[in-house]
Design an enzyme around this catalytic site. Structure first.
Site, PDB file in Angstrom:
ATOM      1  N   GLN A 275      14.920  24.719  13.883  1.00 31.25           N
ATOM      2  CA  GLN A 275      16.349  25.010  13.878  1.00 31.25           C
ATOM      3  C   GLN A 275      16.911  24.881  15.296  1.00 31.25           C
ATOM      4  O   GLN A 275      16.250  25.280  16.256  1.00 31.25           O
ATOM      5  CB  GLN A 275      16.478  26.449  13.396  1.00 31.25           C
ATOM      6  CG  GLN A 275      17.850  27.035  13.339  1.00 31.25           C
ATOM      7  CD  GLN A 275      17.787  28.489  12.883  1.00 31.25           C
ATOM      8  OE1 GLN A 275      17.521  29.383  13.671  1.00 31.25           O
ATOM      9  NE2 GLN A 275      18.000  28.722  11.605  1.00 31.25           N
TER      10      GLN A 275
ATOM     11  N   HIS B  24      12.172  27.906  12.047  1.00 31.34           N
ATOM     12  CA  HIS B  24      12.723  28.705  10.941  1.00 31.34           C
ATOM     13  C   HIS B  24      11.586  29.108  10.008  1.00 31.34           C
ATOM     14  O   HIS B  24      11.442  30.263   9.674  1.00 31.34           O
ATOM     15  CB  HIS B  24      13.814  27.937  10.188  1.00 31.34           C
ATOM     16  CG  HIS B  24      14.491  28.757   9.126  1.00 31.34           C
ATOM     17  ND1 HIS B  24      15.704  28.464   8.579  1.00 31.34           N
ATOM     18  CD2 HIS B  24      14.089  29.892   8.489  1.00 31.34           C
ATOM     19  CE1 HIS B  24      16.034  29.379   7.662  1.00 31.34           C
ATOM     20  NE2 HIS B  24      15.072  30.249   7.587  1.00 31.34           N
TER      21      HIS B  24
ATOM     22  N   PHE C 276      12.753  39.121  10.336  1.00 32.41           N
ATOM     23  CA  PHE C 276      12.792  37.695  10.025  1.00 32.41           C
ATOM     24  C   PHE C 276      11.398  37.203   9.636  1.00 32.41           C
ATOM     25  O   PHE C 276      11.217  36.530   8.616  1.00 32.41           O
ATOM     26  CB  PHE C 276      13.318  36.955  11.255  1.00 32.41           C
ATOM     27  CG  PHE C 276      13.559  35.473  11.084  1.00 32.41           C
ATOM     28  CD1 PHE C 276      13.946  34.927   9.864  1.00 32.41           C
ATOM     29  CD2 PHE C 276      13.425  34.622  12.183  1.00 32.41           C
ATOM     30  CE1 PHE C 276      14.187  33.552   9.743  1.00 32.41           C
ATOM     31  CE2 PHE C 276      13.666  33.262  12.066  1.00 32.41           C
ATOM     32  CZ  PHE C 276      14.043  32.722  10.849  1.00 32.41           C
TER      33      PHE C 276
ATOM     34  N   HIS D 110      10.327  38.520   6.300  1.00 36.18           N
ATOM     35  CA  HIS D 110      11.031  37.789   5.242  1.00 36.18           C
ATOM     36  C   HIS D 110      10.362  36.435   4.991  1.00 36.18           C
ATOM     37  O   HIS D 110      10.124  36.047   3.838  1.00 36.18           O
ATOM     38  CB  HIS D 110      12.502  37.597   5.640  1.00 36.18           C
ATOM     39  CG  HIS D 110      13.241  36.599   4.802  1.00 36.18           C
ATOM     40  ND1 HIS D 110      13.854  36.924   3.611  1.00 36.18           N
ATOM     41  CD2 HIS D 110      13.446  35.265   4.974  1.00 36.18           C
ATOM     42  CE1 HIS D 110      14.405  35.830   3.099  1.00 36.18           C
ATOM     43  NE2 HIS D 110      14.176  34.814   3.900  1.00 36.18           N
ATOM     44  N   GLU D 111      10.058  35.720   6.070  1.00 37.69           N
ATOM     45  CA  GLU D 111       9.445  34.388   5.923  1.00 37.69           C
ATOM     46  C   GLU D 111       8.066  34.498   5.263  1.00 37.69           C
ATOM     47  O   GLU D 111       7.706  33.680   4.419  1.00 37.69           O
ATOM     48  CB  GLU D 111       9.341  33.686   7.278  1.00 37.69           C
ATOM     49  CG  GLU D 111      10.693  33.248   7.843  1.00 37.69           C
ATOM     50  CD  GLU D 111      11.420  32.238   6.954  1.00 37.69           C
ATOM     51  OE1 GLU D 111      10.809  31.240   6.545  1.00 37.69           O
ATOM     52  OE2 GLU D 111      12.602  32.463   6.651  1.00 37.69           O
TER      53      GLU D 111
ATOM     54  N   LYS E 150       8.666  35.629   1.449  1.00 40.46           N
ATOM     55  CA  LYS E 150       9.315  34.616   0.595  1.00 40.46           C
ATOM     56  C   LYS E 150       8.495  33.331   0.503  1.00 40.46           C
ATOM     57  O   LYS E 150       8.334  32.761  -0.565  1.00 40.46           O
ATOM     58  CB  LYS E 150      10.715  34.311   1.136  1.00 40.46           C
ATOM     59  CG  LYS E 150      11.484  33.281   0.325  1.00 40.46           C
ATOM     60  CD  LYS E 150      12.953  33.245   0.728  1.00 40.46           C
ATOM     61  CE  LYS E 150      13.739  32.214  -0.075  1.00 40.46           C
ATOM     62  NZ  LYS E 150      15.148  32.166   0.353  1.00 40.46           N
ATOM     63  N   HIS E 151       7.989  32.853   1.643  1.00 45.11           N
ATOM     64  CA  HIS E 151       7.337  31.534   1.675  1.00 45.11           C
ATOM     65  C   HIS E 151       5.819  31.619   1.876  1.00 45.11           C
ATOM     66  O   HIS E 151       5.055  30.951   1.188  1.00 45.11           O
ATOM     67  CB  HIS E 151       7.949  30.671   2.783  1.00 45.11           C
ATOM     68  CG  HIS E 151       9.431  30.493   2.666  1.00 45.11           C
ATOM     69  ND1 HIS E 151      10.002  29.651   1.738  1.00 45.11           N
ATOM     70  CD2 HIS E 151      10.466  31.053   3.343  1.00 45.11           C
ATOM     71  CE1 HIS E 151      11.330  29.700   1.853  1.00 45.11           C
ATOM     72  NE2 HIS E 151      11.637  30.547   2.818  1.00 45.11           N
TER      73      HIS E 151
HETATM   74  P1  AMP Z   1      14.919  31.530   4.138  1.00 44.83           P
HETATM   75  O1  AMP Z   1      15.301  32.332   2.963  1.00 44.83           O
HETATM   76  O2  AMP Z   1      13.458  31.588   4.442  1.00 44.83           O
HETATM   77  O3  AMP Z   1      15.423  30.400   4.758  1.00 44.83           O
HETATM   78  O4  AMP Z   1      15.655  32.392   5.163  1.00 44.83           O
HETATM   79  C1  AMP Z   1      17.012  32.483   4.978  1.00 44.83           C
HETATM   80  C2  AMP Z   1      17.473  33.688   5.639  1.00 44.83           C
HETATM   81  O5  AMP Z   1      17.026  33.669   6.998  1.00 44.83           O
HETATM   82  C3  AMP Z   1      18.958  33.703   5.629  1.00 44.83           C
HETATM   83  O6  AMP Z   1      19.361  35.014   5.401  1.00 44.83           O
HETATM   84  C4  AMP Z   1      19.283  33.201   7.011  1.00 44.83           C
HETATM   85  O7  AMP Z   1      20.507  33.712   7.443  1.00 44.83           O
HETATM   86  C5  AMP Z   1      18.152  33.751   7.813  1.00 44.83           C
HETATM   87  N1  AMP Z   1      17.890  32.995   9.030  1.00 44.83           N
HETATM   88  C6  AMP Z   1      17.905  31.695   9.238  1.00 44.83           C
HETATM   89  N2  AMP Z   1      17.637  31.399  10.510  1.00 44.83           N
HETATM   90  C7  AMP Z   1      17.441  32.597  11.117  1.00 44.83           C
HETATM   91  C8  AMP Z   1      17.140  32.989  12.441  1.00 44.83           C
HETATM   92  N3  AMP Z   1      16.963  32.104  13.431  1.00 44.83           N
HETATM   93  N4  AMP Z   1      17.013  34.305  12.676  1.00 44.83           N
HETATM   94  C9  AMP Z   1      17.166  35.217  11.709  1.00 44.83           C
HETATM   95  N5  AMP Z   1      17.469  34.916  10.460  1.00 44.83           N
HETATM   96  C10 AMP Z   1      17.602  33.607  10.164  1.00 44.83           C
HETATM   97  P1  AMP Z   2      20.262  26.747   1.841  1.00 44.85           P
HETATM   98  O1  AMP Z   2      21.041  27.291   0.705  1.00 44.85           O
HETATM   99  O2  AMP Z   2      19.851  25.315   1.737  1.00 44.85           O
HETATM  100  O3  AMP Z   2      20.778  27.109   3.195  1.00 44.85           O
HETATM  101  O4  AMP Z   2      18.875  27.509   1.774  1.00 44.85           O
HETATM  102  C1  AMP Z   2      18.824  28.898   1.847  1.00 44.85           C
HETATM  103  C2  AMP Z   2      17.415  29.315   1.781  1.00 44.85           C
HETATM  104  O5  AMP Z   2      16.765  28.795   0.626  1.00 44.85           O
HETATM  105  C3  AMP Z   2      16.594  28.765   2.914  1.00 44.85           C
HETATM  106  O6  AMP Z   2      16.780  29.486   4.064  1.00 44.85           O
HETATM  107  C4  AMP Z   2      15.202  28.829   2.328  1.00 44.85           C
HETATM  108  O7  AMP Z   2      14.638  30.097   2.369  1.00 44.85           O
HETATM  109  C5  AMP Z   2      15.447  28.458   0.927  1.00 44.85           C
HETATM  110  N1  AMP Z   2      15.197  27.018   0.754  1.00 44.85           N
HETATM  111  C6  AMP Z   2      16.088  26.005   0.727  1.00 44.85           C
HETATM  112  N2  AMP Z   2      15.457  24.832   0.546  1.00 44.85           N
HETATM  113  C7  AMP Z   2      14.138  25.106   0.460  1.00 44.85           C
HETATM  114  C8  AMP Z   2      12.976  24.349   0.253  1.00 44.85           C
HETATM  115  N3  AMP Z   2      13.004  23.030   0.104  1.00 44.85           N
HETATM  116  N4  AMP Z   2      11.796  24.998   0.236  1.00 44.85           N
HETATM  117  C9  AMP Z   2      11.726  26.325   0.366  1.00 44.85           C
HETATM  118  N5  AMP Z   2      12.785  27.097   0.548  1.00 44.85           N
HETATM  119  C10 AMP Z   2      13.976  26.512   0.592  1.00 44.85           C
END
Ligand code: AMP
Ligand code: AMP
Length: 226
Positions: free
Chosen positions: A34, A61, A111, A114-115, A118-119
């Site tokens: 990111q 990220h 953060f 969460h990662e 979730k992942h």
């Molecule tokens: P994910 O669901 O894994 O992408 O993470 C999405 C969440 O992480 C959302 O709530 C984003 O706002 C948050 N996010 C994305 N980038 C960052 C960052 N650099 N630091 C903290 N939160 C983040």
């Molecule tokens: P977006 O709505 O694309 O900003 O994505 C929000 C969140 O959904 C991301 O921060 C990730 O946690 C998740 N996400 C989106 N695309 C993917 C992907 N291809 N694989 C896993 N998580 C994803």
């Protein structure tokens, strides 16, 4: 007594489904970096971590398990909670390369947890928690996006670049086509937000992406200062 084959067959199917749902296989990872300047330059803005403003570099990220059909698993194992004692020696590198920018200001634990939940829990068939974070940090060392882009004359100077020039530069620099995701600043300019590289299920080798994420980019992409 006559064996009840229909019952045994159903039992077999159920067992097969149970094994499938536990092992949660996946096809590849997206390693997502990111640009902090783009995370912060939005209507929503950002908060620097307690350790101060991160350096002007791409940050991590996450490392996201994905399927070849474009879908992905999430929150695979509610029993596997984030345990910072497993990564205590990685924390200083995580603060540097994987800073949290959400508000309120945080030390990163929220953060990272969460990662992981979730992942990361969807990759446990390949990597345990320590390996998951270690592997992700190693990928950041391997893929130096800022250097690659600067070498191609693409710099975070608030200038505008084409999607193709950014994508080509990264392809030249890494050998693989990236996925590029944009977001919008408060003036609605499209800006360089995240770069997706594909990685095999071991987390060690870059591969060509089986499927690219939606780019959401305009024709001209701003590379904001940070
Ligand atoms: P994910 O669901 O894994 O992408 O993470 C999405 C969440 O992480 C959302 O709530 C984003 O706002 C948050 N996010 C994305 N980038 C960052 C960052 N650099 N630091 C903290 N939160 C983040
Ligand atoms: P977006 O709505 O694309 O900003 O994505 C929000 C969140 O959904 C991301 O921060 C990730 O946690 C998740 N996400 C989106 N695309 C993917 C992907 N291809 N694989 C896993 N998580 C994803």
């Amino acid at each position: 007594m006559k064996p009840n084959f229909s019952f045994l067959f159903k039992l077999l199917i159920l067992q097969y489904l149970a094994v499938l749902s536990i092992s949660q296989e996946f096809d590849f990872f997206y390693f997502v970096q990111q640009w902090p300047g783009a995370y912060c330059d939005t209507k929503q803005s950002c908060c620097y971590p307690k350790t101060g403003k991160p350096s002007a570099d791409f940050s991590i990220h996450g490392l996201w398990p994905n399927y070849n059909d474009g879908s992905w698993p999430s929150n695979c194992d509610p029993d596997s909670v984030f345990d910072k004692s497993q990564i205590s020696d990685l924390i200083s590198n995580m603060e540097k390369d994987w800073p949290s920018l959400s508000c309120p200001s945080s030390n990163g634990m929220r953060f990272w947890s969460h990662e992981w939940e979730k992942h990361g829990t969807c990759a446990e068939s390949e990597l345990d928690q320590r390996e998951y974070f270690e592997t992700t940090l190693k990928l950041k060392q391997k893929v130096n996006l800022l250097r690659i882009l600067k070498n191609a004359g693409i710099e975070p100077d608030d200038g505008f670049y084409t999607l193709e020039s950014i994508s080509e530069a990264i392809k030249e620099g890494t050998g693989f086509t990236p996925g590029i995701e944009c977001n919008r600043d408060s003036a609605r300019n499209s800006q360089l937000y995240q770069v997706y590289m594909c990685v095999d299920t071991s987390g060690s080798n870059l591969i060509e992406c089986p499927v690219l994420p939606r780019s959401k980019c305009g024709e001209q992409i701003q590379f904001p200062k940070f």
